[in-house]
Structures are given as C-alpha cells and as structure tokens.
Design a protein around this motif. Sequence first.
Motif, PDB file in Angstrom:
ATOM      1  N   GLY A  77      51.838   5.677 -13.179  1.00  0.00           N
ATOM      2  CA  GLY A  77      52.908   4.312 -13.963  1.00  0.00           C
ATOM      3  C   GLY A  77      52.640   3.219 -14.405  1.00  0.00           C
ATOM      4  N   ARG A  78      53.689   3.054 -15.154  1.00  0.00           N
ATOM      5  CA  ARG A  78      53.540   1.555 -16.124  1.00  0.00           C
ATOM      6  C   ARG A  78      53.170   0.369 -14.702  1.00  0.00           C
ATOM      7  NH1 ARG A  78      58.129   0.058 -19.519  1.00  0.00           N
ATOM      8  NH2 ARG A  78      57.833   1.909 -20.629  1.00  0.00           N
ATOM      9  N   VAL A  79      52.075  -0.830 -14.841  1.00  0.00           N
ATOM     10  CA  VAL A  79      51.562  -1.436 -14.602  1.00  0.00           C
ATOM     11  C   VAL A  79      52.400  -2.764 -14.768  1.00  0.00           C
ATOM     12  CG1 VAL A  79      48.984  -0.268 -14.542  1.00  0.00           C
ATOM     13  CG2 VAL A  79      49.960  -2.216 -15.941  1.00  0.00           C
ATOM     14  N   SER A  80      52.229  -3.186 -13.497  1.00  0.00           N
ATOM     15  CA  SER A  80      53.190  -4.216 -13.563  1.00  0.00           C
ATOM     16  C   SER A  80      52.505  -5.901 -13.918  1.00  0.00           C
ATOM     17  CB  SER A  80      53.741  -4.813 -12.334  1.00  0.00           C
ATOM     18  OG  SER A  80      52.543  -4.801 -11.557  1.00  0.00           O
ATOM     19  N   THR A  81      51.450  -5.542 -13.979  1.00  0.00           N
ATOM     20  CA  THR A  81      50.221  -7.100 -14.553  1.00  0.00           C
ATOM     21  C   THR A  81      48.799  -6.296 -14.870  1.00  0.00           C
ATOM     22  OG1 THR A  81      49.589  -7.942 -12.523  1.00  0.00           O
ATOM     23  CG2 THR A  81      51.619  -9.057 -13.658  1.00  0.00           C
ATOM     24  N   SER A  82      48.635  -6.539 -16.284  1.00  0.00           N
ATOM     25  CA  SER A  82      47.084  -5.467 -16.693  1.00  0.00           C
ATOM     26  C   SER A  82      46.420  -6.748 -15.057  1.00  0.00           C
ATOM     27  CB  SER A  82      46.665  -6.759 -17.423  1.00  0.00           C
ATOM     28  OG  SER A  82      47.715  -5.855 -18.475  1.00  0.00           O
ATOM     29  N   ALA A  83      45.301  -6.095 -15.133  1.00  0.00           N
ATOM     30  CA  ALA A  83      44.096  -5.869 -13.471  1.00  0.00           C
ATOM     31  C   ALA A  83      43.434  -7.470 -14.204  1.00  0.00           C
ATOM     32  CB  ALA A  83      42.406  -5.415 -13.860  1.00  0.00           C
ATOM     33  N   LEU A  84      42.444  -8.336 -14.815  1.00  0.00           N
ATOM     34  CA  LEU A  84      41.692  -9.520 -14.998  1.00  0.00           C
ATOM     35  C   LEU A  84      40.436 -10.136 -14.242  1.00  0.00           C
ATOM     36  CD1 LEU A  84      44.899 -12.413 -15.866  1.00  0.00           C
ATOM     37  CD2 LEU A  84      43.855 -10.809 -16.855  1.00  0.00           C
ATOM     38  N   PRO A  85      39.953 -10.461 -14.445  1.00  0.00           N
ATOM     39  CA  PRO A  85      38.577 -10.506 -14.373  1.00  0.00           C
ATOM     40  C   PRO A  85      38.950 -11.870 -12.903  1.00  0.00           C
ATOM     41  CG  PRO A  85      37.875 -10.320 -15.843  1.00  0.00           C
ATOM     42  CD  PRO A  85      39.482 -10.532 -16.686  1.00  0.00           C
ATOM     43  N   ILE A  86      38.670 -12.200 -11.950  1.00  0.00           N
ATOM     44  CA  ILE A  86      38.820 -12.408 -10.893  1.00  0.00           C
ATOM     45  C   ILE A  86      38.980 -14.191 -11.136  1.00  0.00           C
ATOM     46  CG2 ILE A  86      36.409 -13.255  -9.904  1.00  0.00           C
ATOM     47  CD1 ILE A  86      38.190 -12.876  -7.013  1.00  0.00           C
ATOM     48  N   GLY A  87      37.341 -14.574 -12.165  1.00  0.00           N
ATOM     49  CA  GLY A  87      37.579 -15.963 -12.827  1.00  0.00           C
ATOM     50  C   GLY A  87      38.701 -16.401 -13.831  1.00  0.00           C
ATOM     51  N   GLN A  88      39.559 -15.379 -14.107  1.00  0.00           N
ATOM     52  CA  GLN A  88      40.474 -16.075 -14.588  1.00  0.00           C
ATOM     53  C   GLN A  88      42.075 -15.954 -14.569  1.00  0.00           C
ATOM     54  OE1 GLN A  88      40.678 -13.015 -18.697  1.00  0.00           O
ATOM     55  NE2 GLN A  88      38.652 -13.760 -18.581  1.00  0.00           N
TER      56      GLN A  88
END
Length: 469
Positions: free
Chosen positions: A53-64
């Motif tokens: 399904g559609r993701v709520s928030t995109s995955a980000l690098p942990i440093g960001q």
Amino acid sequence: MAARTKTTKDRPSYRCTECGWQTAKWLGRCPECQAWGTVEEYGAPAVRTTAPGRVSTSALPIGQVDGRQATARTTGVPELDRVLGGGLVPGAVVLLAGEPGVGKSTLLLDVAAKSASAEHRTLYVTGEESASQVRLRADRIGALDDHLYLAAETDLAAVLGHLDEVKPSLLILDSVQTVASPEIEGAPGGMAQVREVAGALIRASKERGMSTLLVGHVTKDGAIAGPRLLEHLVDVVLHFEGDRHARLRLVRGVKNRYGATDEVGCFELHDEGITGLADPSGLFLTRRAEPVPGTCLTVTLEGRRPLVAEVQALTVDSQIPSPRRTTSGLETSRVSMMLAVLEQRGRISALGKRDIYSATVGGVKLSEPAADLAIALALASAASDTPLPKNLVAIGEVGLAGEVRRVTGVQRRLSEAHRLGFTHALVPADPGKVPPGMKVLEVADMGDALRVLPRSRRREAPREAEERR
C-alpha cells in the motif's frame, strides 16, 4: 449428486473470549490466559493477504531524521525526570505500576498540575474515582491549575472524544484496567480489554505527539496485571515501591527507551502530598550523641544513587527452645548466613541460643550483598553489647568462608559517606581512590573486621570473677 467436500471455511474454530486465543478444537481451559470455560466456537476467519500500500512517510537516511521532535519536556518533578531520563518525550507512553495505596494517583496528580501550561494542556482521566473525589485530593496537595482538565470516564470511545476536545500535550489515565471498549467482549481489566485500550491510546499518542502516563495494577505477586504484551508495547515501565507504614517511596525504572534503567527516584509521602527527596539519606539514619551497641552503618546503591542506611540488631536470652529470628527490611536468608559465619568463622558461640532481631531504619530494604559486612558487625556488636566506633561505615560482601569480597561502586559509596561526615570505613581490599581526610581500613575476612570492636568489659567481668573464685 456427489457430496460437497467440507472446506476450511466450514470447519469449526474456537476462540477464547478472555484473551482472543484461537484453536481448531474445543478446550475447557485456555492455555494462554489459564481461564476456565472461556473457549467458544465461532466461524473460522477467511484467509487474507495484504497487498503493498501507500507509505505514510518516505524512508530517510538516519542522519537526516530530525531528532528535535523527541526532545524531553520536564514534568516539573525533578525526581521523576531523573528516572525518565530528563522528562517526558512527545509521543512516549509510560506505564506506572505499584501496590494499592502506595501513592500513584497522588504523584501523577502532582505531575499533571506542575506540567500544565497554556502551551501544554494536561488531561487527567480517572476511571476509579469521581471527578469530585479527585478535586478534593487536588485541594489537599495543592495541585490546581487552569490548564489541567479532569474527566471521569470508563469508556474508551469517550476518552478518545476528550482527546479531540481538549487536545492535550499530556494524558494521564488512572487506570488502564478500568477502561473498556464496547467493541471487545469481556469485562474491564481482562486481557483482551487491556490490550485494546492500551493499543488505542498508544496509536493516539504517536499520531498526536502526546505524552501518555498509564497507571497499572499489580497482582499479589507484584507483577503488572494484564497481558505481558502491555509491557512490550509501552516505551517506559516504572515501578512505584514503598512500605505503607513508612514515608519513603521509590520509583524504579524497569524499561526505558529514552534513558537508563538503573536510576531511582526517591519521594516522601506525607499528609500534604508527595515531595521529591534530592538527599534521602537522612531518612535512614538515627542521629545520636554516643554510639549504641548493635548498630552499624552501610552505603547501599539504589540504581546509581548511593544511600547511607543503618542496620540495627538486638539479641536477648530466649525463653523458648527454638530462638526467634525476626527481620525487617533485611532478607532473612542473608541474616541467617551472617549468623552462621559469625558462629563458625568469628568464634561467637552465644548467638545460637538467643532471640535475634534485626531491622533497618526508615523503611529502606537492603537486599544487595554489599550490606553483609554491616549486618555481621551489627550482630556481633549486639552479641558482645559493645558499640562500634563512631562515624564508621562498613561495606562488603561476606562469603561462607568468612572472606570479605569486593562489591561494585566502592568509590561512589565512600564519597557519599564522606559527604555526610563519616570519617572511617571498613571496605574490601583495593577500594580505589579514597576521599581525602577519610580513614579506610581494608579487611580480608571477618577476623580482621571484628577487630574494630573494643573488648567488652561488661562481658569479661563475670568471667574474671569466676576465675578468682
């Protein structure tokens, strides 16, 4: 016509109405929650598959990832902030459990008033009392604030409705076992109900960035009532401990995703409410002009915090064939071990035929092995009716061979004793850096430790009189 084959949907299935456990056959007792007569038949659920399904928030690098959103906000109670790791993190769910009458509601009502402000509203929901009863307690302890909202509800839907109306930054629910959802079968406090209520409030906390404090009941064994899953779901688990006959209360961290779990908060419960104790050692000491036989001081570690505590012992002639062994605040097994060590290794034979009473001062409970040496010296002092030297503390674990073993945190213990004015200490070998001006005597076994006792003239006088005859 050929007979229709029985499919999976036609097969009977059974479910526990208490905890929701499922099985293919009927059982009289649920293996999950151990409840009798709760397994009932119901239609087997259809097999479902979950599509991406559609993701709520995109995955980000942990440093960001922005870590400022998880900055802790103070509760207004420094001792509770110490245990929480600095305060309450937005979106965090804290479970506070303790015995009935220990002071959970009093502490949380004080936290609710001190953390409330124009920018951060607080909602206190009680399911055990009426709103007027909570108001009377608030008047007594001075926990009144215009931004503190109070509601008495036992329905989960009504609690969620109050969240939409008040929009609080902090929610306090007293207690999670009294609230129920009408969509779940079972009485309030059941495993299925507790799981549903906790799950709904956790989802609401994460979505709103709202901190939540849940009060939990405990069983007669001291464990948190309800499913074990509850402790895994929440972010922080705290235990509120204390003897109802004493003023001291301890908040001990068991689980903490935002800080250490070896911190302890100390509180004093009194008629006007509950107050934090930044320096609680004074509760565990008895100030005397002259030392008294049968008393010895030690330094115990409650989490990272060193506390000076006093051990007292009294021995009297027994009037019954089996002498009494009574303890308060001490483990009976460790006191019995110290009696055996003193009799066998310390050559004190008068203890076996006397009534022995041992206790701590102020309601503190000493369970760590570092108090062994103080217990042994207090018993020896009581048996010889000879007081120990003034301003002396004893730290060390005693083995069955009579040896004095090293314990953790000796330097922190000595620093605390030096801060309170103690000048002499008995410690195991190699204590590390010693505070300036403090005399430390390293002892290897009980024989070395017993040499600090002055020779008792009171005990020797009858022997000298008999020798002269």
